[in-house]
Enzyme design. Structure first.
Site, PDB file in Angstrom:
ATOM      1  N   CYS A 115     -21.097 131.327 -45.151  1.00 19.63           N
ATOM      2  CA  CYS A 115     -21.314 131.759 -43.770  1.00 19.63           C
ATOM      3  C   CYS A 115     -20.082 131.448 -42.917  1.00 19.63           C
ATOM      4  O   CYS A 115     -19.653 130.292 -42.838  1.00 19.63           O
ATOM      5  CB  CYS A 115     -22.545 131.043 -43.214  1.00 19.63           C
ATOM      6  SG  CYS A 115     -22.800 131.279 -41.440  1.00 19.63           S
ATOM      7  N   SER A 116     -19.546 132.451 -42.252  1.00 19.05           N
ATOM      8  CA  SER A 116     -18.335 132.243 -41.446  1.00 19.05           C
ATOM      9  C   SER A 116     -18.588 131.287 -40.281  1.00 19.05           C
ATOM     10  O   SER A 116     -17.739 130.457 -39.965  1.00 19.05           O
ATOM     11  CB  SER A 116     -17.783 133.572 -40.927  1.00 19.05           C
ATOM     12  OG  SER A 116     -18.703 134.199 -40.044  1.00 19.05           O
TER      13      SER A 116
END
Length: 111
Positions: A11-12
């Site tokens: 997840c960024s």
């Protein structure tokens, strides 16, 4: 300062939040919550400490969340424990509180 992040490395926003914590010099404990899911009691404690409901911590983009639209908080917690992908990430805990790192800058309030 110590911090715990419930993290998904794919997840960024979670990666950005982890970098923010590291840049702030925090001693970070990383819990990859998909590999080591929090217990129901842990989730309840985290959401209470954050001042949010389990519904606010629900990752609504996931298919499993669709059937929880009218579910109680208890049912949502049970679903999160059964399928941790339903937990919105990242959750960060310090001695000053708990914040959901969306956006990552929200975590600065507890540093």
């Amino acid at each position: 300062m110590k911090a715990t992040i419930y993290h998904n490395p794919r997840c960024s926003k979670s990666r950005e939040t982890l970098a923010l914590l590291q840049d702030a010099g925090a001693d970070v404990t990383v819990i990859e919550y998909l590999k080591t899911p929090p217990t129901r009691e842990d989730l309840k404690r985290l959401y209470t400490k954050a001042g949010m409901t389990p519904r606010e911590g629900l990752r609504t983009a996931e298919d499993g969340a669709k059937m929880l639209k009218t579910a109680s908080d208890d049912a949502i917690l049970d679903a999160m424990v059964a399928d941790p992908i339903l937990i919105e990430r990242p959750l960060v805990e310090t001695e000053k509180g708990v914040r959901l790192g969306r956006p990552p800058e929200k975590v600065r309030k507890i540093l």
